[in-house]
Design an enzyme around this catalytic site. Structure first.
Site, PDB file in Angstrom:
ATOM      1  N   GLN A  94       2.249  -2.579  13.336  1.00  0.00           N
ATOM      2  CA  GLN A  94       1.811  -0.697  14.079  1.00  0.00           C
ATOM      3  C   GLN A  94       2.228  -0.277  15.132  1.00  0.00           C
ATOM      4  O   GLN A  94       2.767   0.394  15.345  1.00  0.00           O
ATOM      5  CB  GLN A  94       0.315  -0.368  13.308  1.00  0.00           C
ATOM      6  CG  GLN A  94       0.435  -1.119  11.874  1.00  0.00           C
ATOM      7  CD  GLN A  94      -1.032  -1.076  11.612  1.00  0.00           C
ATOM      8  OE1 GLN A  94      -2.036  -0.507  11.813  1.00  0.00           O
ATOM      9  NE2 GLN A  94      -0.846  -0.557   9.942  1.00  0.00           N
TER      10      GLN A  94
ATOM     11  N   GLU B 113     -11.461 -13.259   5.282  1.00  0.00           N
ATOM     12  CA  GLU B 113     -10.711 -14.452   5.807  1.00  0.00           C
ATOM     13  C   GLU B 113     -10.864 -15.309   6.456  1.00  0.00           C
ATOM     14  O   GLU B 113     -10.342 -16.771   6.528  1.00  0.00           O
ATOM     15  CB  GLU B 113      -9.473 -13.198   6.365  1.00  0.00           C
ATOM     16  CG  GLU B 113      -9.384 -12.122   5.686  1.00  0.00           C
ATOM     17  CD  GLU B 113      -8.246 -11.013   6.322  1.00  0.00           C
ATOM     18  OE1 GLU B 113      -7.674 -10.474   6.136  1.00  0.00           O
ATOM     19  OE2 GLU B 113      -8.088 -11.078   7.788  1.00  0.00           O
TER      20      GLU B 113
ATOM     21  N   GLU C 175     -10.150 -20.385 -15.032  1.00  0.00           N
ATOM     22  CA  GLU C 175     -11.054 -20.019 -15.737  1.00  0.00           C
ATOM     23  C   GLU C 175     -11.829 -19.400 -14.146  1.00  0.00           C
ATOM     24  O   GLU C 175     -13.063 -18.438 -14.353  1.00  0.00           O
ATOM     25  CB  GLU C 175     -11.959 -20.944 -16.339  1.00  0.00           C
ATOM     26  CG  GLU C 175     -13.247 -20.759 -16.280  1.00  0.00           C
ATOM     27  CD  GLU C 175     -13.974 -22.699 -16.922  1.00  0.00           C
ATOM     28  OE1 GLU C 175     -13.293 -23.950 -15.947  1.00  0.00           O
ATOM     29  OE2 GLU C 175     -15.066 -22.375 -17.153  1.00  0.00           O
TER      30      GLU C 175
ATOM     31  N   HIS D 217      -6.649   0.023   7.325  1.00  0.00           N
ATOM     32  CA  HIS D 217      -7.214  -0.898   7.609  1.00  0.00           C
ATOM     33  C   HIS D 217      -7.242  -0.564   8.923  1.00  0.00           C
ATOM     34  O   HIS D 217      -6.699  -0.365  10.446  1.00  0.00           O
ATOM     35  CB  HIS D 217      -6.836  -2.611   7.760  1.00  0.00           C
ATOM     36  CG  HIS D 217      -6.565  -4.057   7.742  1.00  0.00           C
ATOM     37  ND1 HIS D 217      -8.681  -3.814   8.231  1.00  0.00           N
ATOM     38  CD2 HIS D 217      -6.479  -4.510   9.117  1.00  0.00           C
ATOM     39  CE1 HIS D 217      -8.850  -5.330   9.059  1.00  0.00           C
ATOM     40  NE2 HIS D 217      -7.872  -6.035   9.002  1.00  0.00           N
TER      41      HIS D 217
ATOM     42  N   GLN E 167       1.182  -1.579  -0.110  1.00  0.00           N
ATOM     43  CA  GLN E 167       0.135   0.243  -0.575  1.00  0.00           C
ATOM     44  C   GLN E 167       0.762   1.355   0.271  1.00  0.00           C
ATOM     45  O   GLN E 167       0.687   2.276  -0.442  1.00  0.00           O
ATOM     46  CB  GLN E 167      -0.845   0.006   1.594  1.00  0.00           C
ATOM     47  CG  GLN E 167      -1.746  -1.152   1.408  1.00  0.00           C
ATOM     48  CD  GLN E 167      -2.769  -0.545  -0.142  1.00  0.00           C
ATOM     49  OE1 GLN E 167      -3.712   0.320  -0.524  1.00  0.00           O
ATOM     50  NE2 GLN E 167      -3.271  -1.647  -0.780  1.00  0.00           N
TER      51      GLN E 167
HETATM   52  P1  NDP Z   1       3.458  -4.133   3.454  1.00  0.00           P
HETATM   53  O1  NDP Z   1       4.035  -6.143   4.620  1.00  0.00           O
HETATM   54  O2  NDP Z   1       3.701  -4.456   2.076  1.00  0.00           O
HETATM   55  O3  NDP Z   1       4.383  -2.971   4.736  1.00  0.00           O
HETATM   56  C1  NDP Z   1       5.530  -3.858   3.293  1.00  0.00           C
HETATM   57  C2  NDP Z   1       6.196  -2.461   4.514  1.00  0.00           C
HETATM   58  O4  NDP Z   1       6.627  -2.565   5.957  1.00  0.00           O
HETATM   59  C3  NDP Z   1       7.445  -2.161   4.113  1.00  0.00           C
HETATM   60  O5  NDP Z   1       7.976  -0.625   4.036  1.00  0.00           O
HETATM   61  C4  NDP Z   1       8.603  -2.496   4.957  1.00  0.00           C
HETATM   62  O6  NDP Z   1       9.743  -2.516   5.440  1.00  0.00           O
HETATM   63  C5  NDP Z   1       7.962  -2.208   6.758  1.00  0.00           C
HETATM   64  N1  NDP Z   1       7.890  -2.857   7.412  1.00  0.00           N
HETATM   65  C6  NDP Z   1       7.876  -4.656   8.059  1.00  0.00           C
HETATM   66  N2  NDP Z   1       8.168  -4.962   9.026  1.00  0.00           N
HETATM   67  C7  NDP Z   1       8.325  -3.947   9.778  1.00  0.00           C
HETATM   68  C8  NDP Z   1       8.888  -3.520  11.278  1.00  0.00           C
HETATM   69  N3  NDP Z   1       8.906  -4.267  11.717  1.00  0.00           N
HETATM   70  N4  NDP Z   1       8.506  -2.418  11.293  1.00  0.00           N
HETATM   71  C9  NDP Z   1       8.814  -1.308  10.397  1.00  0.00           C
HETATM   72  N5  NDP Z   1       9.006  -0.933   9.288  1.00  0.00           N
HETATM   73  C10 NDP Z   1       8.208  -2.346   8.755  1.00  0.00           C
HETATM   74  O7  NDP Z   1       1.903  -3.970   4.341  1.00  0.00           O
HETATM   75  P2  NDP Z   1       0.163  -3.517   3.911  1.00  0.00           P
HETATM   76  O8  NDP Z   1       0.565  -2.606   2.161  1.00  0.00           O
HETATM   77  O9  NDP Z   1       0.462  -4.844   2.687  1.00  0.00           O
HETATM   78  O10 NDP Z   1      -0.092  -3.050   4.283  1.00  0.00           O
HETATM   79  C11 NDP Z   1      -0.132  -1.507   4.681  1.00  0.00           C
HETATM   80  C12 NDP Z   1      -1.246  -1.360   5.262  1.00  0.00           C
HETATM   81  O11 NDP Z   1      -2.355  -1.099   4.544  1.00  0.00           O
HETATM   82  C13 NDP Z   1      -1.851  -2.284   6.196  1.00  0.00           C
HETATM   83  O12 NDP Z   1      -2.738  -2.060   7.837  1.00  0.00           O
HETATM   84  C14 NDP Z   1      -2.430  -3.863   5.684  1.00  0.00           C
HETATM   85  O13 NDP Z   1      -3.493  -4.316   5.959  1.00  0.00           O
HETATM   86  C15 NDP Z   1      -3.611  -2.419   4.725  1.00  0.00           C
HETATM   87  N6  NDP Z   1      -4.014  -3.023   3.891  1.00  0.00           N
HETATM   88  C16 NDP Z   1      -2.993  -3.836   2.680  1.00  0.00           C
HETATM   89  C17 NDP Z   1      -3.424  -4.266   1.440  1.00  0.00           C
HETATM   90  C18 NDP Z   1      -2.505  -4.685   0.730  1.00  0.00           C
HETATM   91  O14 NDP Z   1      -2.839  -4.770   0.149  1.00  0.00           O
HETATM   92  N7  NDP Z   1      -1.547  -5.660   1.047  1.00  0.00           N
HETATM   93  C19 NDP Z   1      -4.685  -3.855   1.065  1.00  0.00           C
HETATM   94  C20 NDP Z   1      -5.616  -2.933   2.347  1.00  0.00           C
HETATM   95  C21 NDP Z   1      -5.340  -2.944   3.297  1.00  0.00           C
HETATM   96  P3  NDP Z   1      10.957  -2.783   4.894  1.00  0.00           P
HETATM   97  O15 NDP Z   1      10.782  -3.954   3.410  1.00  0.00           O
HETATM   98  O16 NDP Z   1      12.379  -2.239   4.537  1.00  0.00           O
HETATM   99  O17 NDP Z   1      11.016  -4.588   5.780  1.00  0.00           O
END
Ligand code: NDP
Length: 330
Positions: free
Chosen positions: A84, A193, A230, A106, A27
């Site tokens: 978070q 889910e 499909e 979310h 996101q």
């Molecule tokens: P991601 O798993 O893609 O997030 C990855 C990012 O978070 C990277 O920049 C990563 O940094 C960073 N990160 C991971 N672990 C840590 C940590 N311990 N401390 C700090 N930074 C960290 O997240 P999503 O985009 O999937 O989800 C983000 C929000 O969006 C959530 O609330 C989710 O529910 C919501 N959401 C997600 C959707 C989706 O498309 N997946 C759809 C709709 C809502 P690095 O790579 O450097 O570790």
């Protein structure tokens, strides 16, 4: 339920503000790029460096999360839901000041009270109903992806306006931004889910196991069930023309077979009970307690189930199916 569209949402409230995106994953990247293309000022905050490199390649200056918390007027916490709370407690909590807005994609952490922002901060949600790549691609294509928006705390009196502006900036109001609550979004998301997908997963793995046992070639079963694409097409048509209306694209034999057997499933009540139980566990916090316990213990159940899934014979069937279809395996 009338959604908000572009004419209902102005970018104005965000124009002279700094938007901070924390996390540059699914996101984070999509929303940062869309907001920048909408003419808004975006800064990216990252704790680690894996995705920071991508943000820099995309032309963003990457700052520490602490710096973003201090500089940004609107802070979007776009890191995995499970981390978070920790990032909020370690970095954001002491830095947030009145007048700022905290944005989520979310509702989980706010709804279950894992993050409790100070009362002088606006708390909003703009939750795309789409994975990040599609949030970006649909924006570039001019369509936009729909979103649920909500306000949990309105200290400024302008929280909804900010949520709408953010939704417009990422392209959501082109498709439709539906006003909801953190509770409703969280419960619906978790229900899908925990009550809908599990039935589908179990149905398909049971069908695979049973058919292979009866002598059908595994790669043929995988191809028939979903491998040809499909099934994905059926889901697309459900969204486009309708859940039942899409059945018209299939033969009458297919329609008759599906509709008669679906209406005569002898354990329909059990399915309803299973779903009721799932929703109750989400609503009363039992799932949240279970999931937090699992995280604190280092994910033992999750790791075991993932290992089981990775070693299920369906994986080999897919490799063979893709080889025969001359599709490169991931
Ligand atoms: P991601 O798993 O893609 O997030 C990855 C990012 O978070 C990277 O920049 C990563 O940094 C960073 N990160 C991971 N672990 C840590 C940590 N311990 N401390 C700090 N930074 C960290 O997240 P999503 O985009 O999937 O989800 C983000 C929000 O969006 C959530 O609330 C989710 O529910 C919501 N959401 C997600 C959707 C989706 O498309 N997946 C759809 C709709 C809502 P690095 O790579 O450097 O570790």
């Amino acid at each position: 339920m009338e959604p908000y569209y572009d004419p209902d949402a102005s970018l104005e409230i965000l124009r002279k503000k700094t938007l901070g995106i924390i996390g540059y994953g699914n996101q984070g990247r999509a929303q940062a790029l869309n907001l920048r293309d909408s003419g808004l000022e975006v800064i990216v905050g990252s704790l680690r460096d894996e995705t920071a490199g991508q943000a820099e390649k995309d032309g963003f200056v990457v700052r520490s999360v602490a710096e973003v918390a201090e500089r940004a007027d609107v802070i979007a916490l776009l890191i995995p839901d499970e981390v978070q709370r920790e990032v909020y407690n370690d970095v954001l909590r002491t830095r947030l000041r009145g007048g700022q807005t905290l944005d989520f994609a979310h509702g989980y952490n706010i709804h279950f009270g894992l993050i409790a922002p100070p009362p002088d901060v606006d708390v909003i949600m703009v939750a795309p109903r789409m994975i990040g790549t599609e949030v970006r691609e649909s924006f570039v294509a001019g369509r936009g992806a729909p979103a649920f928006i909500a306000v949990a705390q309105d200290a400024s009196g302008h929280a909804l306006e900010t949520a709408l502006a953010w939704a417009r900036g990422i392209g959501a109001t082109r498709a439709g931004a539906f006003k909801t609550t953190f509770a409703e979004e969280t419960e619906l998301d978790l229900f899908q889910e925990q009550a809908v997908w599990p039935l589908l997963f179990r149905t398909w793995t049971t069908a695979f196991e049973m058919l292979v046992e009866k002598g059908f070639p595994p790669e043929m079963v995988a191809l028939e069930m979903y491998g040809s694409g499909e099934a994905a097409e059926i889901f697309r048509e459900m969204a486009r023309v309708g859940f039942f209306k899409q059945t018209r694209f299939h033969s009458q034999t297919s329609q008759y077979g599906t509709l008669t057997r679906a209406s005569a499933i002898p354990f329909a009540k059990e399915i309803g009970d299973f779903m009721d139980k799932a929703l109750a566990g989400i609503r009363d916090g039992r799932f949240d307690a279970e999931w937090r316990k699992e995280q604190a213990a280092g994910y033992p159940v999750f790791k075991k189930l993932r290992a089981q899934a990775d070693s299920h014979p369906i994986n080999n069937a897919e490799v063979e199916m893709r080889r025969l279809l001359r599709i490169k395996s991931e």
